[in-house]
Write a protein that holds these residues in place. Structure first.
Motif, PDB file in Angstrom:
ATOM      1  N   ASP A 407       0.795  -1.235   0.000  1.00  0.00           N
ATOM      2  CA  ASP A 407       0.000   0.000   0.000  1.00  0.00           C
ATOM      3  C   ASP A 407       0.824   1.279   0.000  1.00  0.00           C
ATOM      4  O   ASP A 407       0.267   2.372   0.044  1.00  0.00           O
ATOM      5  N   ALA A 408       2.150   1.171  -0.093  1.00  0.00           N
ATOM      6  CA  ALA A 408       2.981   2.370  -0.265  1.00  0.00           C
ATOM      7  C   ALA A 408       3.600   2.410  -1.653  1.00  0.00           C
ATOM      8  O   ALA A 408       4.581   3.119  -1.879  1.00  0.00           O
ATOM      9  N   ASP A 409       3.028   1.676  -2.583  1.00  0.00           N
ATOM     10  CA  ASP A 409       3.596   1.577  -3.929  1.00  0.00           C
ATOM     11  C   ASP A 409       3.544   2.928  -4.634  1.00  0.00           C
ATOM     12  O   ASP A 409       2.462   3.472  -4.848  1.00  0.00           O
ATOM     13  N   PRO A 410       4.697   3.473  -5.034  1.00  0.00           N
ATOM     14  CA  PRO A 410       4.700   4.780  -5.697  1.00  0.00           C
ATOM     15  C   PRO A 410       4.455   4.703  -7.198  1.00  0.00           C
ATOM     16  O   PRO A 410       4.252   5.730  -7.838  1.00  0.00           O
ATOM     17  N   LEU A 411       4.475   3.491  -7.780  1.00  0.00           N
ATOM     18  CA  LEU A 411       4.312   3.341  -9.227  1.00  0.00           C
ATOM     19  C   LEU A 411       2.891   2.953  -9.596  1.00  0.00           C
ATOM     20  O   LEU A 411       2.258   3.602 -10.431  1.00  0.00           O
ATOM     21  N   VAL A 412       2.391   1.873  -8.994  1.00  0.00           N
ATOM     22  CA  VAL A 412       1.023   1.419  -9.238  1.00  0.00           C
ATOM     23  C   VAL A 412       0.310   1.413  -7.888  1.00  0.00           C
ATOM     24  O   VAL A 412       0.414   0.454  -7.124  1.00  0.00           O
ATOM     25  N   PRO A 413      -0.412   2.480  -7.559  1.00  0.00           N
ATOM     26  CA  PRO A 413      -1.007   2.599  -6.233  1.00  0.00           C
ATOM     27  C   PRO A 413      -1.887   1.404  -5.872  1.00  0.00           C
ATOM     28  O   PRO A 413      -2.614   0.863  -6.707  1.00  0.00           O
ATOM     29  N   PHE A 414      -1.816   1.011  -4.611  1.00  0.00           N
ATOM     30  CA  PHE A 414      -2.559  -0.147  -4.109  1.00  0.00           C
ATOM     31  C   PHE A 414      -4.068   0.070  -4.186  1.00  0.00           C
ATOM     32  O   PHE A 414      -4.835  -0.896  -4.124  1.00  0.00           O
ATOM     33  N   VAL A 415      -4.504   1.308  -4.374  1.00  0.00           N
ATOM     34  CA  VAL A 415      -5.931   1.570  -4.507  1.00  0.00           C
ATOM     35  C   VAL A 415      -6.511   0.817  -5.711  1.00  0.00           C
ATOM     36  O   VAL A 415      -7.712   0.504  -5.728  1.00  0.00           O
ATOM     37  N   ASN A 416      -5.686   0.526  -6.705  1.00  0.00           N
ATOM     38  CA  ASN A 416      -6.150  -0.300  -7.818  1.00  0.00           C
ATOM     39  C   ASN A 416      -6.635  -1.659  -7.323  1.00  0.00           C
ATOM     40  O   ASN A 416      -7.674  -2.171  -7.758  1.00  0.00           O
ATOM     41  N   THR A 417      -5.869  -2.257  -6.429  1.00  0.00           N
ATOM     42  CA  THR A 417      -6.248  -3.547  -5.856  1.00  0.00           C
ATOM     43  C   THR A 417      -7.455  -3.407  -4.949  1.00  0.00           C
ATOM     44  O   THR A 417      -8.403  -4.203  -5.016  1.00  0.00           O
ATOM     45  N   VAL A 418      -7.437  -2.385  -4.104  1.00  0.00           N
ATOM     46  CA  VAL A 418      -8.544  -2.176  -3.161  1.00  0.00           C
ATOM     47  C   VAL A 418      -9.856  -1.954  -3.913  1.00  0.00           C
ATOM     48  O   VAL A 418     -10.891  -2.554  -3.588  1.00  0.00           O
ATOM     49  N   SER A 419      -9.833  -1.096  -4.924  1.00  0.00           N
ATOM     50  CA  SER A 419     -11.051  -0.779  -5.670  1.00  0.00           C
ATOM     51  C   SER A 419     -11.569  -1.992  -6.439  1.00  0.00           C
ATOM     52  O   SER A 419     -12.787  -2.215  -6.514  1.00  0.00           O
ATOM     53  N   THR A 420     -10.655  -2.760  -7.006  1.00  0.00           N
ATOM     54  CA  THR A 420     -11.067  -3.932  -7.775  1.00  0.00           C
ATOM     55  C   THR A 420     -11.644  -5.002  -6.864  1.00  0.00           C
ATOM     56  O   THR A 420     -12.679  -5.611  -7.169  1.00  0.00           O
ATOM     57  N   VAL A 480      14.458   2.915  -0.441  1.00  0.00           N
ATOM     58  CA  VAL A 480      13.296   2.048  -0.226  1.00  0.00           C
ATOM     59  C   VAL A 480      12.215   2.358  -1.250  1.00  0.00           C
ATOM     60  O   VAL A 480      11.603   1.448  -1.822  1.00  0.00           O
ATOM     61  N   LYS A 481      11.992   3.640  -1.510  1.00  0.00           N
ATOM     62  CA  LYS A 481      10.981   4.021  -2.489  1.00  0.00           C
ATOM     63  C   LYS A 481      11.348   3.532  -3.881  1.00  0.00           C
ATOM     64  O   LYS A 481      10.494   3.021  -4.624  1.00  0.00           O
ATOM     65  N   ASP A 482      12.617   3.657  -4.243  1.00  0.00           N
ATOM     66  CA  ASP A 482      13.085   3.198  -5.557  1.00  0.00           C
ATOM     67  C   ASP A 482      12.875   1.696  -5.733  1.00  0.00           C
ATOM     68  O   ASP A 482      12.502   1.229  -6.809  1.00  0.00           O
ATOM     69  N   ALA A 483      13.150   0.943  -4.678  1.00  0.00           N
ATOM     70  CA  ALA A 483      13.108  -0.518  -4.767  1.00  0.00           C
ATOM     71  C   ALA A 483      11.735  -1.088  -4.457  1.00  0.00           C
ATOM     72  O   ALA A 483      11.512  -2.282  -4.681  1.00  0.00           O
ATOM     73  N   TYR A 484      10.826  -0.272  -3.968  1.00  0.00           N
ATOM     74  CA  TYR A 484       9.578  -0.776  -3.392  1.00  0.00           C
ATOM     75  C   TYR A 484       8.793  -1.668  -4.353  1.00  0.00           C
ATOM     76  O   TYR A 484       8.460  -2.808  -4.041  1.00  0.00           O
ATOM     77  N   HIS A 485       8.490  -1.166  -5.514  1.00  0.00           N
ATOM     78  CA  HIS A 485       7.580  -1.856  -6.437  1.00  0.00           C
ATOM     79  C   HIS A 485       8.182  -3.151  -6.972  1.00  0.00           C
ATOM     80  O   HIS A 485       7.581  -4.227  -6.876  1.00  0.00           O
TER      81      HIS A 485
END
Length: 507
Positions: A407-420, A480-485
């Motif tokens: 849920d801290a994904d800076p590239l593909v926000p986790f809201v995509n998963t939550v909404s789906t 961490v942000k760079d490597a997160y996704h």
């Protein structure tokens, strides 16, 4: 912020373009879709010799795979598990369709497991894998020296899965001058045609299959995996009996994703993947523009329709002045969400006039009004119409489905998963089998406690390592942000996806 060069670095780095005139692509759709050749093999399966961990071989031993995995990242086989099967890589070229329905060739890798363990022999489950975004046309899932192919070989093939991994139209083995990025109909067709082709050559490469068929993918591949599951369920149920699906970190709620970006909260990599989306839509006849200068600032408009995928990485494209470093909108363009100031500046990609037209349509024709009917709307602006058409919140999976992300994904926000997930659940469909994992959830009572703790430990280890190396807390947070996704979430989600697919009952 993360440089554009880090865009989907394995979220998961083009050739010419027919019909390119004065900065525009004019698309003439065929009179009827080409279907007669789809899924047919071009030539035969080809063995791919591989040099890995310093050893050249046609079949990669478990020991060599383990060495390669452990030297490629700090997580390595601690996440994938110790390989038990040797892996042989083949490629197969096949007929599929492009975004306008025309016949076009594409290429896929097949990873075949073998060995003395029972799990490496006999009829094995088939896993259809969709890879993440790349900006390099040379991207080839048969290249085990690349990060994502190696990870998938170690995570699945070395554990007994037969993996079919398409490169997609526009990449290695394809003659197309563009990639139909997030075009749900085309990308699912590409995946399905690769599977058809692979099935037709399994006997010739001495691969025996069981009745278990799985589909998974990460990032763009998560979207493609869910689109493929939808196509198999809604239009091809008599041909495919899918066992389970495990899409991960994908932009499934595509219209919501686009609306959020244009409404002032862009995501890392927007200046790379928005041109990919627009180019795919234009080639499919969506009429996004008359000229690229309708959308893009003059500095970037010329040639942007053939830029991605191409021969240069994103860092090189930024250095060459062909893309901005993730500055999407003008400094004075409004609205701007708090904390997103770095996406606004003088060296921006999207014309303010184009953004204003998008926002005017968003105001006149709002979507995402409810979890149960997010697409009960009628946008008129061409890009919003295309995003709605390719939003995957249109059905409910009838097979066990596992969604994973952070849920801290800076590239593909986790809201995509939550909404789906919310859409699926709101339909009250009997028998829905849906599992959702947020690896960054620190709740004490949430499921997957061990995996979530391991993810937190990996994230903190990276932060502390960078802090020791640089002495900078800001640099540690940026690492961490760079490597997160791709570097942190992906391996943990893939491992849990494998566990989920392992346990899914055969239909």
């Amino acid at each position: 912020m993360v440089p554009l060069a880090a865009l989907l670095a394995s979220c998961g780095g083009g050739g010419g373009s027919a019909g390119n005139t004065a900065g525009s692509v004019v698309v003439t759709p065929p009179t009827a879709p080409v279907t007669s050749l789809r899924g047919q093999v071009i030539g035969s399966a080809t063995l791919v010799p591989t040099t890995i961990a310093g050893v050249a071989a046609t079949t990669i031993s478990p020991a060599a795979l383990k060495t390669a995995l452990d030297t490629s990242s700090t997580l390595g086989s601690t996440v994938t598990g110790t390989p038990t099967c040797a892996v042989t890589v083949y490629t197969v070229k096949y007929h599929t369709i492009d975004g306008a329905g025309n016949d076009t060739p594409a290429n896929a890798a097949i990873y075949a497991p073998s060995g003395s363990y029972a799990g490496c022999q006999g009829g094995r489950p088939v896993l259809l894998y969709a890879h993440g975004t790349s900006v390099l046309k040379s991207t080839d899932m048969a290249d085990l020296n690349a990060t994502e192919p190696l990870l998938i070989a170690g995570m699945f093939a070395a554990q007994g899965y037969i993996v079919v991994a398409p490169n997609y139209v526009g990449y290695a083995g394809s003659t197309a001058g563009y990639h139909p990025y997030l075009d749900a109909a085309q990308q699912s067709a590409d995946m399905i045609d690769a599977l058809r082709a692979a099935r037709s050559v399994f006997a010739s490469i001495n691969v025996g299959t069981s009745s278990r068929l799985l589909v998974t993918g990460y990032s763009q591949g998560g979207y493609v995996a869910l689109a493929t599951q939808r196509a198999m369920q809604t239009t091809l149920a008599s041909e495919f009996n899918l066992t389970a699906a495990a899409p991960m970190s994908g932009p499934y709620a595509l219209l919501q994703f686009g609306d959020t970006i244009f409404n002032g909260a862009p995501t890392t990599g927007s200046a790379g993947f928005i041109p990919l989306i627009i180019n795919a839509a234009q080639r499919a006849g969506a009429g996004i523009y008359t000229s690229t200068s309708d959308v893009y600032e003059a500095r970037y408009a010329s040639g942007i329709d053939t830029l991605l995928p191409g021969t240069q990485g994103l860092g090189d494209l930024v250095t060459a002045g062909k893309l901005p470093n993730d500055v999407l909108f003008a400094s004075d363009s409004l609205p701007q969400a708090a904390g997103y100031g770095s996406f606004f500046g003088p060296d921006h990609l999207i014309k303010t006039s184009y953004r204003d037209a998008y926002l005017a349509d968003l105001k006149a024709n709002p979507c995402n009004g409810s979890s149960g009917a997010p697409l009960n709307c009628s946008p008129a602006q061409p890009l919003r119409k295309w995003l709605l058409k390719n939003d995957l919140r249109t059905y409910v999976p009838n097979v066990p489905t596992f969604l994973c992300g952070g849920d801290a994904d800076p590239l593909v926000p986790f809201v995509n998963t939550v909404s789906t997930a919310a859409y699926f659940r709101s339909q009250n469909t009997a028998g829905l089998q849906l599992t959702v994992l947020n690896v960054d959830d620190n709740s004490l009572l949430a499921p997957y406690a061990t995996t979530r703790a391991e993810f937190a430990a990996a994230k903190e280890a990276l932060r502390q390592y960078t802090l020791r190396q640089t002495g900078s807390a800001a640099a540690a947070d940026a690492a961490v942000k760079d490597a997160y996704h791709a570097g942190l979430v992906a391996p943990f989600c893939l491992r849990e996806a494998r566990n989920y697919l392992d346990s899914a009952p055969t239909r």
